[in-house]
Design an enzyme around this catalytic site. Structure first.
Site, mmCIF file in Angstrom:
data_model
loop_
_atom_site.group_PDB
_atom_site.id
_atom_site.type_symbol
_atom_site.label_atom_id
_atom_site.label_comp_id
_atom_site.label_asym_id
_atom_site.label_seq_id
_atom_site.Cartn_x
_atom_site.Cartn_y
_atom_site.Cartn_z
ATOM 1 N N LYS A 73 0.742 -1.293 0.108
ATOM 2 C CA LYS A 73 -0.116 0.006 0.161
ATOM 3 C C LYS A 73 0.850 1.183 0.002
ATOM 4 O O LYS A 73 1.875 1.277 0.684
ATOM 5 C CB LYS A 73 -0.844 -0.021 1.062
ATOM 6 C CG LYS A 73 -1.666 0.941 1.250
ATOM 7 C CD LYS A 73 -2.912 1.092 2.483
ATOM 8 C CE LYS A 73 -3.806 2.107 2.834
ATOM 9 N NZ LYS A 73 -4.519 1.702 3.843
ATOM 10 N N SER A 148 -9.616 1.396 3.106
ATOM 11 C CA SER A 148 -8.706 2.286 2.275
ATOM 12 C C SER A 148 -7.603 1.543 1.579
ATOM 13 O O SER A 148 -7.100 1.958 0.500
ATOM 14 C CB SER A 148 -8.119 3.556 2.930
ATOM 15 O OG SER A 148 -7.213 2.750 4.019
ATOM 16 N N SER A 172 -9.633 -1.216 7.212
ATOM 17 C CA SER A 172 -9.166 -0.689 6.053
ATOM 18 C C SER A 172 -8.472 -1.862 5.558
ATOM 19 O O SER A 172 -8.037 -1.994 4.122
ATOM 20 C CB SER A 172 -8.051 0.304 5.802
ATOM 21 O OG SER A 172 -8.946 1.524 5.743
HETATM 22 N N1 GLN Z 1 -13.012 3.631 6.934
HETATM 23 C C1 GLN Z 1 -12.443 4.064 7.859
HETATM 24 C C2 GLN Z 1 -11.883 5.499 7.953
HETATM 25 O O1 GLN Z 1 -12.422 5.997 6.993
HETATM 26 C C3 GLN Z 1 -11.036 3.203 8.283
HETATM 27 C C4 GLN Z 1 -9.997 3.534 7.447
HETATM 28 C C5 GLN Z 1 -8.627 2.645 7.900
HETATM 29 O O2 GLN Z 1 -8.786 1.698 8.444
HETATM 30 N N2 GLN Z 1 -7.588 3.340 7.473
HETATM 31 O O3 GLN Z 1 -11.357 6.025 9.016
#
Ligand code: GLN
Length: 473
Positions: A73, A148, A172
């Site tokens: 990532k 994400s 994410s």
């Molecule tokens: N969807 C969650 C957020 O927007 C989790 C994001 C993540 O785990 N980086 O914060």
């Protein structure tokens, strides 16, 4: 992948060790898939295929990962390569050093062939918040891959990589894994070093593997779980062989169902998948117990105060002076504001504003302090639940993958994290594994959470359910 080629990392390692396949041959096949299909999927922000080809040629086939292509990532640094975090502000930023997890993967013989797309600074659940382009779900190109870590997941699902690394602050790794039909594992906080991961919510951020099987996640964890003095929250623990710890059954295990989550609205096929998993657990020797977590539904609002608070502080470093984009202003203040206005996207700005607000003198107690109190309550309740259950079973997401562009209200997007966030607040390990498809053929993911530091046991339980429900062992 075309027939004959290994589908999983485990199969790849066996084939390479038996000299039936070379790392170079495999990478050539993966490269072909990337060149044909990534223009539609758009999993990668950066590809280093020529460099990877020569890395694969020189790969040590007796090393733990034997030249397997692993995608990373783009909020995790690899020295000498761009690290954009899906943001304009870091569009041209080149990582000066490698994250510990990248070093561990390379030392174990992995080939890193690309950096994957993500929501800007990992804030989002669809990868649509990437400043560059959205990634498409390989199971249905009109849908989001989740986020994400959507690029990492899509890369694994599309056969572009044998595994990928993502970060999980509120789900994410697990949520996109559920949307794309792969395995996503968030380890116990402190088990995998965060050194070299660009910080979002430091008390929540975890790096985890995304793979095609639970066994593959265990194989990667054997490489990733190392104590690192460079991360003050990395904990020194006796070494565990996660793969060797995989057991064939759930004999004697207590699988917990959370009472307060029962009434939540989930897609009917996901409710059916939950029932099938319960039956599979019982068939494999487990008992089902109900546990109560009275404050679990407050996890979501608590997270959406704590995560923005930490993000507003962490992202303060992007000031146009030390890193990335610089927009000139008449004075320092204007330089900061012009740089940050041009460099950050809407969701990141929203989080910074919320974070600064909840930390401000007049509101600190009402919001931030209260959210951290709720976090402690949820942590205590989870710890108590793990005295009567070895693992807790939930859906990973309330729905399967939605259409690109379909969810525009940020609160609607946040609500999709209801099942994944509690594990981050409490720092416990959690895994999403594929469990069938919905009526339109989209993957469904179920989640298991386990007690802190019982990651090996959690992987073992997930492996039993995953294989019982049709996954590769
Ligand atoms: N969807 C969650 C957020 O927007 C989790 C994001 C993540 O785990 N980086 O914060």
């Amino acid at each position: 992948m075309s027939s004959g080629l290994p589908r999983t990392l485990d199969q790849y390692l066996r084939a390479v060790r038996a000299r039936e396949l070379s790392p170079e041959e495999y990478l050539t096949e993966a490269r072909g898939l990337i060149e044909r299909n990534d223009p539609q999927v758009r999993a990668f922000l950066l590809l280093r295929l020529d460099a990877a080809q020569s890395d694969a040629q020189q790969a040590d086939v007796s090393s733990p990962l034997a030249g397997a292509p692993i995608a990373v990532k783009d909020n995790i640094m690899m020295a000498g390569e761009r690290c954009t975090c899906g943001s304009r502000i870091l569009e041209h930023y080149v990582a000066p050093y490698s994250a510990t997890v990248v070093r561990s993967l390379l030392a174990a013989g992995a080939v890193i062939h690309g950096k994957t797309n993500c929501d800007e600074f990992a804030m989002g659940s669809s990868t649509e918040n990437s400043a560059f382009f959205p990634t498409h779900n390989p199971a249905d190109l009109t849908r989001v891959p989740g986020g994400s870590s959507g690029g990492s997941t899509a890369a694994v699902a599309a056969g572009f990589a044998l595994g990928a690394i993502g970060s999980d602050t509120g789900g994410s790794v697990r949520q996109p894994a559920a949307f794309c039909g792969v395995v996503g594992f968030k380890p116990t906080y402190g088990l995998v070093s965060r050194y070299g991961l660009v910080a979002f919510g430091s008390s929540l951020d975890c790096i985890g593997p995304m793979t095609r099987s639970v066994r593959d996640a265990a194989i990667l964890m054997n490489v990733m779980a190392v104590h690192d003095p460079r991360d003050a929250t990395s904990v020194s623990r006796p070494r565990v062989d996660f793969e060797a710890a995989l057991q064939p059954t759930l004999a004697g295990k207590r699988v917990g169902i959370i009472r307060e989550l029962q009434g939540l609205d989930v897609q009917p096929e996901i409710a059916t998948a939950m029932n099938m998993a319960r039956e599979a657990a019982v068939k494999s020797g487990a008992s089902i117990v109900e546990v109560s977590l009275p404050h679990i539904l407050s996890a979501l609002p608590s997270y959406y105060i704590i995560a923005p608070a930490e993000c507003s502080s962490n992202l303060g470093r992007f000031d146009g002076v030390r890193y990335g984009l610089h927009e000139d202003g008449r004075d320092m203040t204007e330089t900061y504001s012009r740089t940050r206005d041009a460099g950050f996207g809407t969701e990141v700005k929203r989080r910074i504003l919320i974070g600064a607000f909840v930390l401000s003198a007049g509101y600190y107690d009402a919001y931030y302090k209260k959210a951290t109190d709720v976090r402690q309550l949820i942590t205590d309740e989870l710890d108590a639940a793990f005295r009567s259950a070895d693992v807790l079973l939930t859906p990973t997401t309330p729905t399967t993958a939605f259409k690109l562009g379909a969810v525009t209200d940020p609160l609607e997007m946040y609500k999709a994290d209801v099942f994944t966030i509690p594990a981050n607040l409490a720092g416990v390990p959690a895994i999403s594994f594929p469990s069938g498809k919905d009526a339109t053929g989209l993957p469904i993911g179920l989640q298991l959470m386990g007690p802190r530091w019982r990651d090996a046991d959690l992987l073992s339980c997930a492996n039993v359910l995953f294989t019982a429900l049709g996954g590769e062992s």
